[in-house]
Design an enzyme around this catalytic site. Sequence first.
Site, short mmCIF file in Angstrom:
data_model
loop_
_atom_site.label_atom_id
_atom_site.label_comp_id
_atom_site.label_asym_id
_atom_site.label_seq_id
_atom_site.Cartn_x
_atom_site.Cartn_y
_atom_site.Cartn_z
N CYS A 51 33.64 44.46 15.10
CA CYS A 51 32.32 43.84 15.26
C CYS A 51 32.16 43.18 16.62
O CYS A 51 31.07 43.15 17.17
CB CYS A 51 32.09 42.83 14.14
SG CYS A 51 33.31 41.50 14.08
N GLU A 75 28.21 37.08 8.84
CA GLU A 75 28.68 37.63 10.12
C GLU A 75 28.29 39.09 10.11
O GLU A 75 28.81 39.88 9.32
CB GLU A 75 30.20 37.44 10.26
CG GLU A 75 30.69 37.69 11.68
CD GLU A 75 31.04 39.15 11.93
OE1 GLU A 75 30.16 39.85 12.51
OE2 GLU A 75 32.11 39.59 11.56
N GLU A 134 32.17 29.65 10.89
CA GLU A 134 33.36 29.36 10.10
C GLU A 134 34.55 29.25 11.04
O GLU A 134 34.50 29.70 12.18
CB GLU A 134 33.57 30.41 9.02
CG GLU A 134 32.47 30.41 7.97
CD GLU A 134 32.74 31.33 6.80
OE1 GLU A 134 33.87 31.32 6.27
OE2 GLU A 134 31.82 32.07 6.41
N ASN A 181 36.73 47.34 7.84
CA ASN A 181 37.43 47.59 9.10
C ASN A 181 38.72 46.76 9.25
O ASN A 181 39.63 47.16 9.98
CB ASN A 181 36.51 47.36 10.30
CG ASN A 181 35.94 45.96 10.35
OD1 ASN A 181 35.65 45.36 9.32
ND2 ASN A 181 35.79 45.43 11.55
#
Length: 504
Positions: A301, A268, A478, A170
Amino acid sequence: MAPPAPAPPANSPHTATVAGVPVDTRHWIGGRRVPSASGATFTDHSPLDGTPLAEIARGGADDARAAVAAAREAFPAWAATAPAERARLLHAVADGVQARIEDLAVVETADNGALLRSHRRGVMPRVVHNLRYFADRLLALSHDDFVTRGHTHHVSWDPAGPAVLITPWNAPLMLASWKIAPALAAGNTVVLKPAEWTPLTASLFAGIAHEAGLPAGVLNVLQGYGPEAGAPLVADPGVRRISFTGSVPTARRIAAAAAGHLVPCSFELGGKSPLLVFADADPELAADLAVEQYDNAGQVCLAATRILVEESARDAFLGHFLDRVRKLTPGDPRDEATDVGPAIHPRHVERVDGFVRRALDAGAKAVTGGGRNHALGGNHYLPTLLTDVAQDSEIVQEEVFGPVLTLQTFPDGDEDEAVRLADDTRFGLAATLVTGDRERARRVAARLVAGTVWVNCFFVRDLSAPFGGSRESGIGREGGDWSFDFYCDLKNTVTAPEGWARHG
Protein backbone atom coordinates in the site's frame (compact mmCIF):
# COMPACT_ATOMS: atom_id res chain seq x y z
CA MET A 1 -1.86 -22.24 30.51
CA ALA A 2 -4.86 -23.53 28.53
CA PRO A 3 -4.68 -27.03 27.08
CA PRO A 4 -3.82 -27.27 23.39
CA ALA A 5 -6.78 -26.97 21.08
CA PRO A 6 -7.81 -30.48 20.10
CA ALA A 7 -6.36 -31.28 16.69
CA PRO A 8 -8.59 -33.00 14.16
CA PRO A 9 -7.54 -36.44 12.97
CA ALA A 10 -4.99 -36.52 10.17
CA ASN A 11 -7.67 -37.67 7.73
CA SER A 12 -10.22 -35.11 8.93
CA PRO A 13 -12.01 -33.07 6.25
CA HIS A 14 -11.26 -30.05 8.43
CA THR A 15 -7.48 -30.38 8.08
CA ALA A 16 -5.34 -29.21 5.17
CA THR A 17 -1.63 -29.95 5.01
CA VAL A 18 0.09 -26.94 3.49
CA ALA A 19 3.86 -27.04 2.89
CA GLY A 20 3.94 -29.90 5.37
CA VAL A 21 2.05 -27.98 8.07
CA PRO A 22 -1.42 -29.12 9.25
CA VAL A 23 -3.93 -26.25 9.20
CA ASP A 24 -7.45 -26.46 10.62
CA THR A 25 -9.86 -24.96 8.11
CA ARG A 26 -12.76 -24.22 10.47
CA HIS A 27 -13.62 -20.95 12.20
CA TRP A 28 -12.30 -20.25 15.69
CA ILE A 29 -15.22 -19.01 17.78
CA GLY A 30 -15.59 -18.98 21.55
CA GLY A 31 -12.41 -20.97 22.12
CA ARG A 32 -13.18 -23.87 19.80
CA ARG A 33 -13.12 -24.91 16.16
CA VAL A 34 -16.50 -24.79 14.46
CA PRO A 35 -17.62 -25.39 10.88
CA SER A 36 -19.86 -22.86 9.20
CA ALA A 37 -23.47 -23.03 10.33
CA SER A 38 -24.49 -23.69 6.74
CA GLY A 39 -21.78 -26.29 6.18
CA ALA A 40 -20.54 -24.25 3.20
CA THR A 41 -16.87 -23.99 2.24
CA PHE A 42 -14.77 -22.17 -0.34
CA THR A 43 -11.53 -23.20 -2.04
CA ASP A 44 -8.29 -21.44 -1.20
CA HIS A 45 -5.80 -21.60 -4.10
CA SER A 46 -2.05 -21.02 -4.02
CA PRO A 47 -0.75 -18.14 -6.16
CA LEU A 48 2.41 -20.20 -6.77
CA ASP A 49 0.80 -22.61 -9.20
CA GLY A 50 -2.96 -22.31 -8.78
CA THR A 51 -3.32 -25.59 -6.91
CA PRO A 52 -6.07 -25.86 -4.27
CA LEU A 53 -4.64 -25.58 -0.77
CA ALA A 54 -7.73 -26.13 1.36
CA GLU A 55 -11.50 -26.08 1.62
CA ILE A 56 -12.18 -23.26 4.08
CA ALA A 57 -15.26 -22.80 6.25
CA ARG A 58 -17.39 -20.17 4.53
CA GLY A 59 -18.90 -17.90 7.12
CA GLY A 60 -22.30 -16.29 6.91
CA ALA A 61 -24.61 -14.15 9.02
CA ASP A 62 -25.21 -16.87 11.62
CA ASP A 63 -21.47 -17.41 12.06
CA ALA A 64 -20.89 -13.66 12.33
CA ARG A 65 -23.52 -13.37 15.06
CA ALA A 66 -21.94 -16.29 16.92
CA ALA A 67 -18.48 -14.72 16.72
CA VAL A 68 -19.66 -11.34 18.01
CA ALA A 69 -21.68 -13.04 20.75
CA ALA A 70 -18.58 -14.94 21.87
CA ALA A 71 -16.57 -11.72 21.91
CA ARG A 72 -19.30 -9.94 23.91
CA GLU A 73 -19.51 -12.76 26.42
CA ALA A 74 -15.74 -12.76 26.96
CA PHE A 75 -15.40 -8.98 27.11
CA PRO A 76 -16.28 -8.18 30.77
CA ALA A 77 -13.74 -10.63 32.21
CA TRP A 78 -11.02 -9.67 29.72
CA ALA A 79 -11.61 -5.95 30.27
CA ALA A 80 -11.32 -6.52 34.03
CA THR A 81 -8.10 -8.51 33.64
CA ALA A 82 -5.17 -6.58 35.11
CA PRO A 83 -2.97 -4.90 32.47
CA ALA A 84 0.05 -6.85 33.70
CA GLU A 85 -1.78 -10.13 33.06
CA ARG A 86 -2.97 -9.04 29.62
CA ALA A 87 0.61 -8.08 28.80
CA ARG A 88 1.91 -11.43 30.07
CA LEU A 89 -0.50 -13.31 27.86
CA LEU A 90 0.44 -11.25 24.80
CA HIS A 91 4.09 -12.08 25.45
CA ALA A 92 3.11 -15.74 25.74
CA VAL A 93 1.40 -15.53 22.34
CA ALA A 94 4.54 -13.87 20.97
CA ASP A 95 6.60 -16.76 22.35
CA GLY A 96 4.31 -19.19 20.53
CA VAL A 97 4.66 -17.31 17.25
CA GLN A 98 8.44 -17.18 17.69
CA ALA A 99 8.54 -20.94 18.11
CA ARG A 100 6.57 -21.46 14.90
CA ILE A 101 8.07 -18.84 12.60
CA GLU A 102 9.13 -21.47 10.05
CA ASP A 103 5.64 -23.05 9.92
CA LEU A 104 3.99 -19.66 9.60
CA ALA A 105 6.46 -18.53 6.94
CA VAL A 106 6.10 -21.54 4.65
CA VAL A 107 2.30 -21.54 4.95
CA GLU A 108 2.03 -17.83 4.23
CA THR A 109 4.30 -18.06 1.20
CA ALA A 110 2.15 -20.89 -0.15
CA ASP A 111 -0.97 -18.84 0.53
CA ASN A 112 -0.01 -15.35 -0.67
CA GLY A 113 3.10 -15.83 -2.83
CA ALA A 114 5.40 -13.38 -1.04
CA LEU A 115 9.10 -14.20 -0.70
CA LEU A 116 9.83 -16.95 1.79
CA ARG A 117 13.07 -15.28 2.83
CA SER A 118 11.11 -12.13 3.72
CA HIS A 119 8.60 -14.11 5.76
CA ARG A 120 11.36 -15.87 7.65
CA ARG A 121 13.59 -12.87 8.31
CA GLY A 122 11.24 -9.93 8.43
CA VAL A 123 7.49 -10.49 8.31
CA MET A 124 7.00 -13.20 10.94
CA PRO A 125 9.55 -11.68 13.33
CA ARG A 126 7.55 -8.46 12.93
CA VAL A 127 4.44 -10.35 14.13
CA VAL A 128 6.37 -11.22 17.30
CA HIS A 129 7.49 -7.60 17.65
CA ASN A 130 3.93 -6.27 17.21
CA LEU A 131 2.71 -8.42 20.09
CA ARG A 132 5.60 -7.59 22.39
CA TYR A 133 5.56 -3.87 21.64
CA PHE A 134 1.90 -3.34 22.51
CA ALA A 135 2.16 -5.59 25.56
CA ASP A 136 4.97 -3.41 26.87
CA ARG A 137 3.35 -0.15 25.75
CA LEU A 138 0.22 -1.06 27.71
CA LEU A 139 2.22 -1.09 30.95
CA ALA A 140 3.81 2.27 30.11
CA LEU A 141 0.55 3.93 29.08
CA SER A 142 -0.01 7.07 31.15
CA HIS A 143 -0.82 10.74 31.06
CA ASP A 144 0.39 13.23 33.64
CA ASP A 145 -2.32 14.43 35.98
CA PHE A 146 -3.03 18.14 35.74
CA VAL A 147 -4.84 20.65 37.90
CA THR A 148 -7.55 23.18 37.12
CA ARG A 149 -8.55 25.55 39.94
CA GLY A 150 -7.39 23.01 42.48
CA HIS A 151 -9.22 20.10 40.82
CA THR A 152 -7.10 17.17 39.63
CA HIS A 153 -7.67 15.63 36.20
CA HIS A 154 -6.72 11.98 35.70
CA VAL A 155 -6.82 10.50 32.18
CA SER A 156 -7.40 6.76 31.72
CA TRP A 157 -7.98 4.39 28.81
CA ASP A 158 -11.06 2.17 29.23
CA PRO A 159 -11.63 -0.90 27.03
CA ALA A 160 -14.26 -0.09 24.42
CA GLY A 161 -15.74 -3.53 23.71
CA PRO A 162 -15.65 -6.11 20.93
CA ALA A 163 -13.58 -5.03 17.92
CA VAL A 164 -13.96 -6.28 14.37
CA LEU A 165 -10.67 -6.40 12.47
CA ILE A 166 -10.74 -6.93 8.70
CA THR A 167 -7.36 -7.51 7.11
CA PRO A 168 -5.92 -7.71 3.57
CA TRP A 169 -4.09 -10.42 1.67
CA ASN A 170 -0.75 -8.75 0.94
CA ALA A 171 0.77 -9.24 4.43
CA PRO A 172 -1.93 -11.29 6.15
CA LEU A 173 -0.59 -12.21 9.57
CA MET A 174 1.65 -9.20 10.07
CA LEU A 175 -1.18 -6.75 9.41
CA ALA A 176 -3.59 -8.82 11.50
CA SER A 177 -1.19 -8.78 14.46
CA TRP A 178 -0.72 -5.02 14.02
CA LYS A 179 -4.43 -4.69 14.85
CA ILE A 180 -4.90 -7.65 17.22
CA ALA A 181 -2.05 -6.70 19.56
CA PRO A 182 -3.26 -3.20 20.56
CA ALA A 183 -6.92 -4.25 20.57
CA LEU A 184 -6.25 -7.09 23.03
CA ALA A 185 -3.77 -5.05 25.06
CA ALA A 186 -6.43 -2.36 25.44
CA GLY A 187 -8.80 -4.90 26.98
CA ASN A 188 -11.04 -5.39 23.98
CA THR A 189 -12.09 -8.73 22.57
CA VAL A 190 -11.61 -9.36 18.86
CA VAL A 191 -13.30 -10.89 15.84
CA LEU A 192 -10.78 -11.16 13.02
CA LYS A 193 -11.93 -11.65 9.44
CA PRO A 194 -8.91 -12.43 7.27
CA ALA A 195 -8.98 -11.94 3.51
CA GLU A 196 -10.58 -14.86 1.73
CA TRP A 197 -7.53 -15.27 -0.53
CA THR A 198 -5.19 -15.75 2.47
CA PRO A 199 -6.95 -17.29 5.50
CA LEU A 200 -4.45 -19.93 6.59
CA THR A 201 -2.04 -18.20 8.99
CA ALA A 202 -4.94 -16.59 10.85
CA SER A 203 -6.14 -20.10 11.67
CA LEU A 204 -2.66 -21.11 12.84
CA PHE A 205 -2.45 -17.95 14.94
CA ALA A 206 -5.75 -18.74 16.69
CA GLY A 207 -4.35 -22.10 17.76
CA ILE A 208 -1.11 -20.52 18.96
CA ALA A 209 -3.02 -17.93 21.01
CA HIS A 210 -5.16 -20.63 22.61
CA GLU A 211 -2.13 -22.71 23.54
CA ALA A 212 -0.57 -19.59 25.08
CA GLY A 213 -3.54 -19.32 27.45
CA LEU A 214 -5.68 -16.63 25.84
CA PRO A 215 -9.19 -17.11 27.32
CA ALA A 216 -12.02 -18.43 25.16
CA GLY A 217 -13.84 -15.75 23.17
CA VAL A 218 -11.11 -13.12 23.53
CA LEU A 219 -9.89 -13.84 19.99
CA ASN A 220 -12.25 -15.18 17.34
CA VAL A 221 -11.47 -15.86 13.67
CA LEU A 222 -14.29 -15.84 11.12
CA GLN A 223 -13.44 -16.88 7.56
CA GLY A 224 -15.36 -16.02 4.44
CA TYR A 225 -16.24 -13.41 1.88
CA GLY A 226 -16.89 -9.75 2.63
CA PRO A 227 -20.58 -9.57 1.62
CA GLU A 228 -21.40 -12.81 3.45
CA ALA A 229 -19.22 -12.66 6.58
CA GLY A 230 -17.79 -9.15 6.78
CA ALA A 231 -21.03 -7.23 6.19
CA PRO A 232 -22.96 -8.79 9.11
CA LEU A 233 -19.94 -8.32 11.37
CA VAL A 234 -19.65 -4.57 10.82
CA ALA A 235 -23.43 -4.10 11.12
CA ASP A 236 -23.73 -5.99 14.42
CA PRO A 237 -24.87 -3.70 17.27
CA GLY A 238 -22.58 -5.54 19.69
CA VAL A 239 -19.43 -4.26 17.94
CA ARG A 240 -17.71 -1.18 19.38
CA ARG A 241 -14.67 -0.72 17.12
CA ILE A 242 -13.92 -1.53 13.47
CA SER A 243 -10.47 -1.48 11.92
CA PHE A 244 -10.19 -2.16 8.21
CA THR A 245 -7.36 -2.25 5.68
CA GLY A 246 -8.45 -2.48 2.07
CA SER A 247 -10.19 -0.60 -0.72
CA VAL A 248 -12.01 2.72 -0.67
CA PRO A 249 -15.35 1.29 -1.95
CA THR A 250 -15.39 -1.36 0.77
CA ALA A 251 -14.53 1.24 3.41
CA ARG A 252 -17.49 3.33 2.31
CA ARG A 253 -19.82 0.36 2.81
CA ILE A 254 -18.32 -0.38 6.22
CA ALA A 255 -18.63 3.27 7.27
CA ALA A 256 -22.29 3.32 6.25
CA ALA A 257 -22.99 0.17 8.28
CA ALA A 258 -21.04 1.44 11.29
CA ALA A 259 -22.85 4.77 11.23
CA GLY A 260 -26.08 3.09 12.29
CA HIS A 261 -24.58 2.31 15.69
CA LEU A 262 -22.03 5.19 15.79
CA VAL A 263 -19.13 2.73 15.86
CA PRO A 264 -15.71 4.38 15.50
CA CYS A 265 -13.71 3.15 12.50
CA SER A 266 -10.06 3.19 11.56
CA PHE A 267 -9.39 2.85 7.83
CA GLU A 268 -6.12 2.33 5.94
CA LEU A 269 -7.06 2.42 2.28
CA GLY A 270 -3.94 2.38 0.17
CA GLY A 271 -2.53 5.11 -1.97
CA LYS A 272 -0.79 6.40 -5.04
CA SER A 273 2.35 7.69 -3.42
CA PRO A 274 4.99 9.84 -5.14
CA LEU A 275 8.77 9.45 -5.17
CA LEU A 276 10.33 12.86 -5.81
CA VAL A 277 13.90 12.91 -7.14
CA PHE A 278 15.65 16.29 -7.25
CA ALA A 279 18.72 17.02 -9.37
CA ASP A 280 20.91 17.31 -6.28
CA ALA A 281 20.00 13.76 -5.17
CA ASP A 282 22.38 10.82 -5.31
CA PRO A 283 21.14 9.12 -8.51
CA GLU A 284 22.19 5.65 -7.33
CA LEU A 285 20.31 6.08 -4.04
CA ALA A 286 17.26 7.33 -5.94
CA ALA A 287 17.39 4.31 -8.25
CA ASP A 288 17.77 1.92 -5.33
CA LEU A 289 14.72 3.41 -3.61
CA ALA A 290 12.68 3.30 -6.81
CA VAL A 291 13.44 -0.37 -7.43
CA GLU A 292 12.37 -1.14 -3.84
CA GLN A 293 8.84 -0.27 -4.96
CA TYR A 294 8.68 -3.65 -6.72
CA ASP A 295 8.83 -5.41 -3.36
CA ASN A 296 6.13 -8.07 -2.89
CA ALA A 297 5.39 -7.82 -6.62
CA GLY A 298 4.31 -4.22 -6.04
CA GLN A 299 1.52 -5.29 -3.71
CA VAL A 300 2.37 -2.79 -0.99
CA CYS A 301 0.00 0.00 0.00
CA LEU A 302 2.88 2.37 0.77
CA ALA A 303 4.66 1.85 -2.56
CA ALA A 304 5.80 5.05 -4.26
CA THR A 305 4.49 4.19 -7.70
CA ARG A 306 4.67 7.70 -9.20
CA ILE A 307 8.30 8.67 -9.82
CA LEU A 308 8.71 12.42 -10.29
CA VAL A 309 12.22 13.43 -11.42
CA GLU A 310 13.70 16.88 -11.98
CA GLU A 311 14.19 17.19 -15.72
CA SER A 312 18.00 17.47 -15.73
CA ALA A 313 18.31 14.36 -13.53
CA ARG A 314 16.08 12.14 -15.67
CA ASP A 315 18.67 10.41 -17.82
CA ALA A 316 21.09 9.64 -14.98
CA PHE A 317 18.28 8.36 -12.80
CA LEU A 318 16.81 6.23 -15.58
CA GLY A 319 20.16 4.68 -16.43
CA HIS A 320 20.80 3.57 -12.85
CA PHE A 321 17.20 2.42 -12.44
CA LEU A 322 17.19 0.21 -15.54
CA ASP A 323 20.55 -1.27 -14.56
CA ARG A 324 19.06 -2.35 -11.22
CA VAL A 325 15.86 -3.71 -12.76
CA ARG A 326 17.93 -5.92 -15.07
CA LYS A 327 19.53 -7.46 -11.99
CA LEU A 328 16.21 -8.43 -10.40
CA THR A 329 15.46 -12.14 -10.39
CA PRO A 330 11.81 -13.07 -10.89
CA GLY A 331 10.81 -16.58 -9.93
CA ASP A 332 9.55 -18.96 -7.30
CA PRO A 333 9.26 -17.07 -3.98
CA ARG A 334 10.51 -20.15 -2.12
CA ASP A 335 13.90 -19.76 -3.85
CA GLU A 336 16.38 -17.64 -1.87
CA ALA A 337 17.59 -16.02 -5.10
CA THR A 338 14.15 -14.72 -6.12
CA ASP A 339 13.49 -10.97 -5.88
CA VAL A 340 10.05 -10.75 -7.49
CA GLY A 341 7.44 -13.45 -6.97
CA PRO A 342 3.92 -13.90 -8.34
CA ALA A 343 0.89 -11.74 -7.81
CA ILE A 344 -1.81 -13.02 -5.49
CA HIS A 345 -4.51 -14.27 -7.87
CA PRO A 346 -5.34 -14.58 -11.59
CA ARG A 347 -8.10 -11.98 -11.21
CA HIS A 348 -5.61 -9.56 -9.71
CA VAL A 349 -3.10 -10.15 -12.52
CA GLU A 350 -5.84 -9.41 -15.02
CA ARG A 351 -6.66 -6.21 -13.16
CA VAL A 352 -3.01 -5.06 -13.15
CA ASP A 353 -2.58 -5.93 -16.82
CA GLY A 354 -5.75 -4.04 -17.66
CA PHE A 355 -4.30 -0.84 -16.21
CA VAL A 356 -1.11 -1.29 -18.24
CA ARG A 357 -2.85 -2.16 -21.52
CA ARG A 358 -5.15 0.86 -21.24
CA ALA A 359 -2.17 3.12 -20.49
CA LEU A 360 -0.25 1.79 -23.50
CA ASP A 361 -3.31 2.26 -25.70
CA ALA A 362 -3.48 5.87 -24.50
CA GLY A 363 0.11 6.55 -25.61
CA ALA A 364 2.28 5.52 -22.66
CA LYS A 365 5.61 3.82 -23.38
CA ALA A 366 6.94 0.81 -21.47
CA VAL A 367 10.62 1.51 -20.81
CA THR A 368 10.80 -1.90 -19.15
CA GLY A 369 8.22 -4.64 -18.66
CA GLY A 370 4.74 -3.84 -19.83
CA GLY A 371 3.03 -7.21 -19.54
CA ARG A 372 2.86 -10.68 -18.08
CA ASN A 373 6.02 -12.67 -17.54
CA HIS A 374 5.31 -15.38 -20.11
CA ALA A 375 8.57 -17.19 -19.33
CA LEU A 376 7.28 -17.95 -15.82
CA GLY A 377 3.57 -18.00 -16.59
CA GLY A 378 0.89 -18.15 -13.94
CA ASN A 379 0.52 -15.03 -11.85
CA HIS A 380 3.92 -13.53 -12.69
CA TYR A 381 4.03 -9.97 -14.03
CA LEU A 382 7.09 -8.13 -15.32
CA PRO A 383 8.41 -5.18 -13.28
CA THR A 384 7.12 -2.30 -15.38
CA LEU A 385 8.00 1.38 -15.82
CA LEU A 386 5.78 3.57 -18.00
CA THR A 387 6.69 6.99 -19.37
CA ASP A 388 4.75 9.52 -21.46
CA VAL A 389 1.82 9.48 -19.07
CA ALA A 390 -0.54 12.39 -18.46
CA GLN A 391 -1.10 13.66 -14.95
CA ASP A 392 -4.85 13.16 -15.24
CA SER A 393 -4.56 9.65 -16.74
CA GLU A 394 -5.91 6.56 -15.03
CA ILE A 395 -2.46 5.01 -14.62
CA VAL A 396 -1.27 8.07 -12.66
CA GLN A 397 -4.41 8.61 -10.62
CA GLU A 398 -5.60 5.11 -9.67
CA GLU A 399 -3.97 2.51 -7.43
CA VAL A 400 -2.74 -0.44 -9.52
CA PHE A 401 -1.30 -2.52 -6.64
CA GLY A 402 1.17 -4.36 -8.82
CA PRO A 403 4.77 -4.01 -10.06
CA VAL A 404 3.91 -0.97 -12.18
CA LEU A 405 5.58 2.45 -11.83
CA THR A 406 5.20 5.64 -13.86
CA LEU A 407 7.90 8.25 -14.60
CA GLN A 408 7.17 11.95 -15.00
CA THR A 409 9.43 14.99 -14.89
CA PHE A 410 9.15 18.49 -13.51
CA PRO A 411 11.07 21.61 -14.63
CA ASP A 412 14.49 22.28 -13.14
CA GLY A 413 14.32 24.37 -9.99
CA ASP A 414 10.53 24.26 -9.79
CA GLU A 415 9.68 22.93 -6.32
CA ASP A 416 6.15 24.24 -6.64
CA GLU A 417 5.48 22.07 -9.67
CA ALA A 418 7.08 19.04 -8.01
CA VAL A 419 4.80 19.43 -5.00
CA ARG A 420 1.76 20.11 -7.19
CA LEU A 421 2.30 16.88 -9.12
CA ALA A 422 3.02 14.92 -5.95
CA ASP A 423 -0.16 16.10 -4.21
CA ASP A 424 -2.40 15.91 -7.27
CA THR A 425 -4.30 12.68 -6.51
CA ARG A 426 -7.18 11.81 -4.20
CA PHE A 427 -4.82 9.79 -2.00
CA GLY A 428 -2.33 10.76 0.70
CA LEU A 429 -0.80 7.72 2.36
CA ALA A 430 2.95 8.25 1.96
CA ALA A 431 5.63 10.06 0.00
CA THR A 432 9.35 9.57 -0.58
CA LEU A 433 11.74 12.45 -1.20
CA VAL A 434 15.34 12.17 -2.46
CA THR A 435 17.52 15.26 -2.25
CA GLY A 436 20.96 16.37 -1.12
CA ASP A 437 19.62 19.66 0.28
CA ARG A 438 18.48 19.46 3.90
CA GLU A 439 16.52 22.72 3.71
CA ARG A 440 14.73 21.61 0.56
CA ALA A 441 13.83 18.36 2.29
CA ARG A 442 12.22 20.31 5.13
CA ARG A 443 10.35 22.67 2.79
CA VAL A 444 9.00 19.99 0.49
CA ALA A 445 8.13 17.47 3.22
CA ALA A 446 6.07 20.13 4.98
CA ARG A 447 3.97 20.64 1.85
CA LEU A 448 3.35 17.02 0.90
CA VAL A 449 -0.07 15.57 1.73
CA ALA A 450 0.88 12.24 3.28
CA GLY A 451 0.64 10.32 6.53
CA THR A 452 4.32 9.36 6.26
CA VAL A 453 7.16 11.11 4.42
CA TRP A 454 10.51 9.38 3.94
CA VAL A 455 13.55 11.50 3.12
CA ASN A 456 16.42 9.65 1.41
CA CYS A 457 15.03 6.32 2.67
CA PHE A 458 11.98 4.11 2.31
CA PHE A 459 9.87 1.84 4.53
CA VAL A 460 11.62 2.71 7.78
CA ARG A 461 8.88 1.99 10.29
CA ASP A 462 8.57 2.19 14.06
CA LEU A 463 5.55 1.06 16.04
CA SER A 464 5.80 4.19 18.18
CA ALA A 465 5.02 6.37 15.16
CA PRO A 466 1.50 7.22 13.97
CA PHE A 467 0.44 5.38 10.83
CA GLY A 468 -2.42 6.22 8.52
CA GLY A 469 -3.33 8.29 5.52
CA SER A 470 -4.89 11.55 4.45
CA ARG A 471 -7.71 12.15 1.99
CA GLU A 472 -8.99 8.83 0.59
CA SER A 473 -6.02 6.93 1.99
CA GLY A 474 -7.85 6.53 5.25
CA ILE A 475 -9.25 7.79 8.51
CA GLY A 476 -7.37 7.92 11.79
CA ARG A 477 -3.93 6.92 12.97
CA GLU A 478 -2.72 3.77 14.70
CA GLY A 479 0.62 2.94 16.29
CA GLY A 480 2.03 3.87 19.71
CA ASP A 481 -0.49 5.54 21.98
CA TRP A 482 -2.62 6.40 18.95
CA SER A 483 -3.66 2.74 18.82
CA PHE A 484 -4.83 2.86 22.43
CA ASP A 485 -6.66 6.12 21.75
CA PHE A 486 -8.61 4.31 19.02
CA TYR A 487 -9.24 0.98 20.73
CA CYS A 488 -10.22 2.59 24.06
CA ASP A 489 -12.73 5.05 25.42
CA LEU A 490 -10.67 7.81 26.99
CA LYS A 491 -11.91 8.91 30.39
CA ASN A 492 -11.10 12.06 32.33
CA THR A 493 -11.76 11.78 36.09
CA VAL A 494 -11.86 15.15 37.86
CA THR A 495 -11.44 15.20 41.66
CA ALA A 496 -12.14 18.18 43.90
CA PRO A 497 -9.37 19.58 46.17
CA GLU A 498 -8.52 17.92 49.45
CA GLY A 499 -11.09 18.67 52.11
CA TRP A 500 -13.99 18.44 49.69
CA ALA A 501 -15.73 15.63 51.54
CA ARG A 502 -18.45 16.82 53.85
CA HIS A 503 -19.60 14.88 56.85
CA GLY A 504 -23.03 15.23 58.35
